[in-house]
Design a protein around this motif. Sequence first.
Motif, PDB file in Angstrom:
ATOM      1  N   PRO A   1      -3.127   1.858   7.656  1.00 61.22           N
ATOM      2  CA  PRO A   1      -2.869   0.501   8.173  1.00 61.22           C
ATOM      3  C   PRO A   1      -1.477   0.342   8.764  1.00 61.22           C
ATOM      4  O   PRO A   1      -1.315  -0.246   9.843  1.00 61.22           O
ATOM      5  N   LEU A   2      -0.475   0.853   8.092  1.00 62.86           N
ATOM      6  CA  LEU A   2       0.898   0.723   8.587  1.00 62.86           C
ATOM      7  C   LEU A   2       1.074   1.451   9.914  1.00 62.86           C
ATOM      8  O   LEU A   2       1.690   0.916  10.852  1.00 62.86           O
ATOM      9  N   ALA A   3       0.549   2.667  10.021  1.00 60.95           N
ATOM     10  CA  ALA A   3       0.671   3.418  11.272  1.00 60.95           C
ATOM     11  C   ALA A   3      -0.087   2.742  12.399  1.00 60.95           C
ATOM     12  O   ALA A   3       0.368   2.725  13.549  1.00 60.95           O
ATOM     13  N   THR A   4      -1.221   2.140  12.095  1.00 60.03           N
ATOM     14  CA  THR A   4      -2.010   1.459  13.128  1.00 60.03           C
ATOM     15  C   THR A   4      -1.272   0.248  13.668  1.00 60.03           C
ATOM     16  O   THR A   4      -1.213   0.032  14.895  1.00 60.03           O
TER      17      THR A   4
ATOM     18  N   LEU B   1       0.812  -1.217   0.000  1.00 65.83           N
ATOM     19  CA  LEU B   1       0.000   0.000   0.000  1.00 65.83           C
ATOM     20  C   LEU B   1       0.845   1.268   0.000  1.00 65.83           C
ATOM     21  O   LEU B   1       0.745   2.100  -0.897  1.00 65.83           O
ATOM     22  N   ASP B   2       1.662   1.410   1.020  1.00 66.58           N
ATOM     23  CA  ASP B   2       2.366   2.675   1.214  1.00 66.58           C
ATOM     24  C   ASP B   2       3.327   2.971   0.068  1.00 66.58           C
ATOM     25  O   ASP B   2       3.399   4.108  -0.421  1.00 66.58           O
ATOM     26  N   ARG B   3       4.065   2.005  -0.380  1.00 69.09           N
ATOM     27  CA  ARG B   3       5.043   2.230  -1.444  1.00 69.09           C
ATOM     28  C   ARG B   3       4.374   2.588  -2.763  1.00 69.09           C
ATOM     29  O   ARG B   3       4.865   3.422  -3.521  1.00 69.09           O
ATOM     30  N   ARG B   4       3.247   1.976  -3.040  1.00 73.44           N
ATOM     31  CA  ARG B   4       2.556   2.217  -4.309  1.00 73.44           C
ATOM     32  C   ARG B   4       1.879   3.587  -4.355  1.00 73.44           C
ATOM     33  O   ARG B   4       1.605   4.105  -5.434  1.00 73.44           O
ATOM     34  N   ALA B   5       1.575   4.144  -3.178  1.00 73.19           N
ATOM     35  CA  ALA B   5       0.908   5.451  -3.136  1.00 73.19           C
ATOM     36  C   ALA B   5       1.889   6.590  -2.925  1.00 73.19           C
ATOM     37  O   ALA B   5       1.492   7.703  -2.579  1.00 73.19           O
ATOM     38  N   ARG B   6       3.170   6.349  -3.151  1.00 74.26           N
ATOM     39  CA  ARG B   6       4.183   7.366  -2.878  1.00 74.26           C
ATOM     40  C   ARG B   6       4.023   8.598  -3.760  1.00 74.26           C
ATOM     41  O   ARG B   6       4.240   9.728  -3.322  1.00 74.26           O
ATOM     42  N   GLU B   7       3.632   8.414  -5.003  1.00 71.66           N
ATOM     43  CA  GLU B   7       3.496   9.525  -5.945  1.00 71.66           C
ATOM     44  C   GLU B   7       2.060  10.039  -6.055  1.00 71.66           C
ATOM     45  O   GLU B   7       1.784  10.880  -6.912  1.00 71.66           O
TER      46      GLU B   7
END
Length: 225
Positions: free
Chosen positions: A208-211, A190-196
């Motif tokens: 999700p990652l922060a949770t 999720l996080d890497r794909r939404a970088r841009e």
Amino acid sequence: MKLKLPTRAAAPAATVPAQVGTPGTRGPKGTKAARTKAKKKKLKKRATEAEAAEATATPTERDPRIRWALFNGGAAAAGHLAIWSVTGDPMAGTDFMARMTISVPELAAAGLTFGGLVAGWKGAGLVQLHRIPGLFGLAARPVAAIGAAMWGQGTAPVVRDAMYAIEPWGTTLAPLLAAGPVAAALWWGLDRRAREAAPLVRWFARVPLATVTVSSLLYAPGVVL
């Protein structure tokens, strides 16, 4: 009778003009130098005033650390509020992390199974087994992947014995072993794909990652104590 001869009038004394540029006089050269010096001084003063005005008008930039904390803190708060609204327990994320920690050997075995599947497939390709002509070449990659996955599936008892052998470090590192693979998967998927993407999309992808990260941090001190 004596005749008086006319006398010649004395010629007037010639006047010597003052020399230009002599000490004590302000000739054209001295005046030009003074004007140039005053002009340079005036330009320097204007440049200094312009720099001071520009520095005063430039807005101060926000601290990136504060922006980072607000971005991740808001994402973690949103995730925990969502869990709270669904389960009715504000610490449900911590309880979920506790169950994951107890199941660390099984989770490690699942991770090793998936890793063995990928490693077997890649390894067969690196040694060029799939280029062997015939049926063996066609089955080389699937057989290597399945064999490595079967090895990973039986590693849960080995991981459990290793954790018991290194106590109390096994219990201390258990939350990290449980949350680490989950956090890595969320970052990769999720996080890497939404970088841009747009800032709002990146914020939603970070929830999700922060949770998971905050849940593990809330659970870890209890394990250590």
